[in-house]
Write a protein that holds these residues in place. Structure first.
Motif, PDB file in Angstrom:
ATOM      1  N   MET A   1     -13.755  51.469 -57.742  1.00  0.00           N
ATOM      2  CA  MET A   1     -13.124  51.318 -56.434  1.00  0.00           C
ATOM      3  C   MET A   1     -14.072  50.606 -55.471  1.00  0.00           C
ATOM      4  O   MET A   1     -15.252  50.889 -55.426  1.00  0.00           O
ATOM      5  CB  MET A   1     -12.783  52.702 -55.867  1.00  0.00           C
ATOM      6  N   ARG A   2     -13.539  49.671 -54.720  1.00  0.00           N
ATOM      7  CA  ARG A   2     -14.324  48.956 -53.731  1.00  0.00           C
ATOM      8  C   ARG A   2     -14.724  49.887 -52.590  1.00  0.00           C
ATOM      9  O   ARG A   2     -13.979  50.754 -52.181  1.00  0.00           O
ATOM     10  CB  ARG A   2     -13.505  47.794 -53.194  1.00  0.00           C
ATOM     11  N   TYR A   3     -15.901  49.649 -52.065  1.00  0.00           N
ATOM     12  CA  TYR A   3     -16.416  50.430 -50.945  1.00  0.00           C
ATOM     13  C   TYR A   3     -16.094  49.708 -49.632  1.00  0.00           C
ATOM     14  O   TYR A   3     -16.334  48.511 -49.508  1.00  0.00           O
ATOM     15  CB  TYR A   3     -17.933  50.567 -51.129  1.00  0.00           C
ATOM     16  N   TRP A   4     -15.541  50.429 -48.665  1.00  0.00           N
ATOM     17  CA  TRP A   4     -15.291  49.857 -47.338  1.00  0.00           C
ATOM     18  C   TRP A   4     -15.982  50.711 -46.296  1.00  0.00           C
ATOM     19  O   TRP A   4     -15.923  51.934 -46.366  1.00  0.00           O
ATOM     20  CB  TRP A   4     -13.791  49.830 -47.026  1.00  0.00           C
ATOM     21  N   GLU A   5     -16.599  50.074 -45.307  1.00  0.00           N
ATOM     22  CA  GLU A   5     -17.260  50.879 -44.283  1.00  0.00           C
ATOM     23  C   GLU A   5     -16.566  50.847 -42.928  1.00  0.00           C
ATOM     24  O   GLU A   5     -16.977  51.532 -41.997  1.00  0.00           O
ATOM     25  CB  GLU A   5     -18.730  50.503 -44.128  1.00  0.00           C
ATOM     26  N   GLY A   6     -15.508  50.050 -42.819  1.00  0.00           N
ATOM     27  CA  GLY A   6     -14.821  50.000 -41.537  1.00  0.00           C
ATOM     28  C   GLY A   6     -13.379  49.551 -41.641  1.00  0.00           C
ATOM     29  O   GLY A   6     -12.881  49.228 -42.727  1.00  0.00           O
ATOM     30  N   ILE A   7     -12.722  49.557 -40.484  1.00  0.00           N
ATOM     31  CA  ILE A   7     -11.334  49.108 -40.346  1.00  0.00           C
ATOM     32  C   ILE A   7     -11.276  48.248 -39.084  1.00  0.00           C
ATOM     33  O   ILE A   7     -11.879  48.599 -38.075  1.00  0.00           O
ATOM     34  CB  ILE A   7     -10.374  50.313 -40.188  1.00  0.00           C
ATOM     35  N   VAL A   8     -10.569  47.122 -39.157  1.00  0.00           N
ATOM     36  CA  VAL A   8     -10.359  46.293 -37.972  1.00  0.00           C
ATOM     37  C   VAL A   8      -8.850  46.194 -37.724  1.00  0.00           C
ATOM     38  O   VAL A   8      -8.083  45.865 -38.632  1.00  0.00           O
ATOM     39  CB  VAL A   8     -10.983  44.885 -38.125  1.00  0.00           C
ATOM     40  N   ILE A   9      -8.461  46.481 -36.472  1.00  0.00           N
ATOM     41  CA  ILE A   9      -7.048  46.464 -36.080  1.00  0.00           C
ATOM     42  C   ILE A   9      -6.712  45.126 -35.410  1.00  0.00           C
ATOM     43  O   ILE A   9      -7.459  44.652 -34.546  1.00  0.00           O
ATOM     44  CB  ILE A   9      -6.735  47.598 -35.070  1.00  0.00           C
ATOM     45  N   HIS A  10      -5.565  44.575 -35.796  1.00  0.00           N
ATOM     46  CA  HIS A  10      -5.108  43.291 -35.268  1.00  0.00           C
ATOM     47  C   HIS A  10      -3.649  43.364 -34.828  1.00  0.00           C
ATOM     48  O   HIS A  10      -2.914  44.253 -35.262  1.00  0.00           O
ATOM     49  CB  HIS A  10      -5.156  42.215 -36.369  1.00  0.00           C
ATOM     50  N   HIS A  11      -3.246  42.397 -34.012  1.00  0.00           N
ATOM     51  CA  HIS A  11      -1.807  42.137 -33.844  1.00  0.00           C
ATOM     52  C   HIS A  11      -1.521  40.783 -34.478  1.00  0.00           C
ATOM     53  O   HIS A  11      -2.447  40.015 -34.744  1.00  0.00           O
ATOM     54  CB  HIS A  11      -1.365  42.191 -32.369  1.00  0.00           C
ATOM     55  N   SER A  12      -0.225  40.511 -34.728  1.00  0.00           N
ATOM     56  CA  SER A  12       0.097  39.240 -35.388  1.00  0.00           C
ATOM     57  C   SER A  12       0.138  38.091 -34.382  1.00  0.00           C
ATOM     58  O   SER A  12       0.201  36.930 -34.788  1.00  0.00           O
ATOM     59  CB  SER A  12       1.435  39.339 -36.121  1.00  0.00           C
ATOM     60  N   ALA A  13       0.109  38.426 -33.066  1.00  0.00           N
ATOM     61  CA  ALA A  13       0.190  37.400 -32.013  1.00  0.00           C
ATOM     62  C   ALA A  13       1.427  36.523 -32.179  1.00  0.00           C
ATOM     63  O   ALA A  13       1.419  35.342 -31.870  1.00  0.00           O
ATOM     64  CB  ALA A  13      -1.092  36.556 -31.971  1.00  0.00           C
ATOM     65  N   SER A  14       2.481  37.157 -32.700  1.00  0.00           N
ATOM     66  CA  SER A  14       3.770  36.480 -32.899  1.00  0.00           C
ATOM     67  C   SER A  14       4.844  37.448 -32.403  1.00  0.00           C
ATOM     68  O   SER A  14       4.539  38.601 -32.133  1.00  0.00           O
ATOM     69  CB  SER A  14       3.988  36.231 -34.397  1.00  0.00           C
ATOM     70  N   PRO A  15       6.080  37.012 -32.310  1.00  0.00           N
ATOM     71  CA  PRO A  15       7.126  38.009 -32.054  1.00  0.00           C
ATOM     72  C   PRO A  15       7.127  39.054 -33.171  1.00  0.00           C
ATOM     73  O   PRO A  15       6.664  38.774 -34.284  1.00  0.00           O
ATOM     74  CB  PRO A  15       8.420  37.186 -32.083  1.00  0.00           C
ATOM     75  N   SER A  16       7.623  40.253 -32.882  1.00  0.00           N
ATOM     76  CA  SER A  16       7.715  41.271 -33.931  1.00  0.00           C
ATOM     77  C   SER A  16       9.005  41.105 -34.733  1.00  0.00           C
ATOM     78  O   SER A  16       9.184  41.707 -35.780  1.00  0.00           O
ATOM     79  CB  SER A  16       7.657  42.675 -33.329  1.00  0.00           C
ATOM     80  N   ALA A  17       9.905  40.263 -34.208  1.00  0.00           N
ATOM     81  CA  ALA A  17      11.160  39.971 -34.905  1.00  0.00           C
ATOM     82  C   ALA A  17      11.723  38.681 -34.323  1.00  0.00           C
ATOM     83  O   ALA A  17      11.370  38.305 -33.208  1.00  0.00           O
ATOM     84  CB  ALA A  17      12.154  41.102 -34.717  1.00  0.00           C
ATOM     85  N   THR A  18      12.545  38.024 -35.096  1.00  0.00           N
ATOM     86  CA  THR A  18      13.173  36.788 -34.602  1.00  0.00           C
ATOM     87  C   THR A  18      14.636  36.771 -35.014  1.00  0.00           C
ATOM     88  O   THR A  18      15.025  37.379 -36.021  1.00  0.00           O
ATOM     89  CB  THR A  18      12.507  35.526 -35.203  1.00  0.00           C
ATOM     90  N   TRP A  19      15.446  36.071 -34.250  1.00  0.00           N
ATOM     91  CA  TRP A  19      16.835  35.822 -34.644  1.00  0.00           C
ATOM     92  C   TRP A  19      16.867  34.583 -35.518  1.00  0.00           C
ATOM     93  O   TRP A  19      16.337  33.540 -35.136  1.00  0.00           O
ATOM     94  CB  TRP A  19      17.719  35.601 -33.411  1.00  0.00           C
ATOM     95  N   GLN A  20      17.469  34.735 -36.705  1.00  0.00           N
ATOM     96  CA  GLN A  20      17.694  33.585 -37.584  1.00  0.00           C
ATOM     97  C   GLN A  20      19.203  33.430 -37.664  1.00  0.00           C
ATOM     98  O   GLN A  20      19.845  34.092 -38.475  1.00  0.00           O
ATOM     99  CB  GLN A  20      17.145  33.853 -38.985  1.00  0.00           C
ATOM    100  N   GLY A  21      19.772  32.625 -36.774  1.00  0.00           N
ATOM    101  CA  GLY A  21      21.225  32.580 -36.681  1.00  0.00           C
ATOM    102  C   GLY A  21      21.714  33.930 -36.188  1.00  0.00           C
ATOM    103  O   GLY A  21      21.324  34.373 -35.116  1.00  0.00           O
ATOM    104  N   THR A  22      22.495  34.608 -37.005  1.00  0.00           N
ATOM    105  CA  THR A  22      23.029  35.915 -36.596  1.00  0.00           C
ATOM    106  C   THR A  22      22.207  37.065 -37.169  1.00  0.00           C
ATOM    107  O   THR A  22      22.520  38.224 -36.921  1.00  0.00           O
ATOM    108  CB  THR A  22      24.493  36.073 -37.075  1.00  0.00           C
ATOM    109  N   PHE A  23      21.138  36.746 -37.913  1.00  0.00           N
ATOM    110  CA  PHE A  23      20.320  37.797 -38.524  1.00  0.00           C
ATOM    111  C   PHE A  23      19.084  38.088 -37.685  1.00  0.00           C
ATOM    112  O   PHE A  23      18.398  37.170 -37.241  1.00  0.00           O
ATOM    113  CB  PHE A  23      19.877  37.395 -39.937  1.00  0.00           C
ATOM    114  N   PHE A  24      18.824  39.354 -37.494  1.00  0.00           N
ATOM    115  CA  PHE A  24      17.635  39.795 -36.785  1.00  0.00           C
ATOM    116  C   PHE A  24      16.588  40.112 -37.845  1.00  0.00           C
ATOM    117  O   PHE A  24      16.720  41.082 -38.593  1.00  0.00           O
ATOM    118  CB  PHE A  24      17.991  41.051 -35.970  1.00  0.00           C
ATOM    119  N   ASN A  25      15.581  39.264 -37.950  1.00  0.00           N
ATOM    120  CA  ASN A  25      14.569  39.438 -39.005  1.00  0.00           C
ATOM    121  C   ASN A  25      13.282  39.991 -38.440  1.00  0.00           C
ATOM    122  O   ASN A  25      12.677  39.388 -37.559  1.00  0.00           O
ATOM    123  CB  ASN A  25      14.252  38.085 -39.664  1.00  0.00           C
ATOM    124  N   LYS A  26      12.869  41.104 -38.979  1.00  0.00           N
ATOM    125  CA  LYS A  26      11.579  41.644 -38.578  1.00  0.00           C
ATOM    126  C   LYS A  26      10.471  40.802 -39.208  1.00  0.00           C
ATOM    127  O   LYS A  26      10.570  40.398 -40.362  1.00  0.00           O
ATOM    128  CB  LYS A  26      11.435  43.095 -39.066  1.00  0.00           C
TER     129      LYS A  26
END
Ligand SMILES: [Zn+2]
Length: 146
Positions: A1-26
């Motif tokens: 198993m790989r060893y990890w010593e930390g965690i980094v939190i990010h946002h996608s800096a994008s919408p969390s969802a978009t309309w694709q025509g009539t579809f709401f895509n997360k």
């Protein structure tokens, strides 16, 4: 198993969802993988993605070095978690925060990661970014982990 010593939190800096025509895509790990492949990363840079409904998806294989935070060697040291959305403009949803807290606690336990190594991208020394955005609830987050 790989060893990890930390965690980094990010946002996608994008919408969390978009309309694709009539579809709401997360926006999810598939979308972010595609963006990162287009940028030449080879795969999604984050190890986990949490969508607006709190669904946790695996991104890059957890045995592999990430591509999410070059500063401070964090790609090598830390697991990358991305919440979809642009938290410069909106807050993460309660579902996202709940899922994030559960995931972070699980990873802390699994890899013996201390609270001081659970970082927000913009707080990593040498990183020059607003990520994960000014509406990320910093004190709420840190008051709920150990
Ligand atoms: Zn980031």
């Amino acid at each position: 198993m790989r060893y990890w010593e930390g965690i980094v939190i990010h946002h996608s800096a994008s919408p969390s969802a978009t309309w694709q025509g009539t579809f709401f895509n997360k926006i999810n790990a598939d979308n972010i993988r595609q963006w990162h492949i287009e940028k030449g990363y080879g795969d999604i840079g984050y190890h986990f993605v949490i969508d607006r409904d709190g669904l946790v998806q695996a991104g890059r294989n957890l045995e592999l070095t990430g591509a999410h935070c070059r500063a401070g060697q964090r790609n090598h040291k830390s697991i990358g978690i991305c919440l979809s959305g642009n938290f410069q403009h909106e807050s993460p949803t309660p579902y996202q925060m709940q899922a994030l807290l559960i995931l972070v606690k699980q990873l802390q336990q699994k890899y013996a990661i201390t609270k001081n190594m659970v970082e927000l991208h913009g707080n990593v020394v040498g990183a020059s970014t607003l990520c994960p955005g000014r509406f990320f609830p910093v004190s709420y987050f840190y008051s709920h982990i150990n």
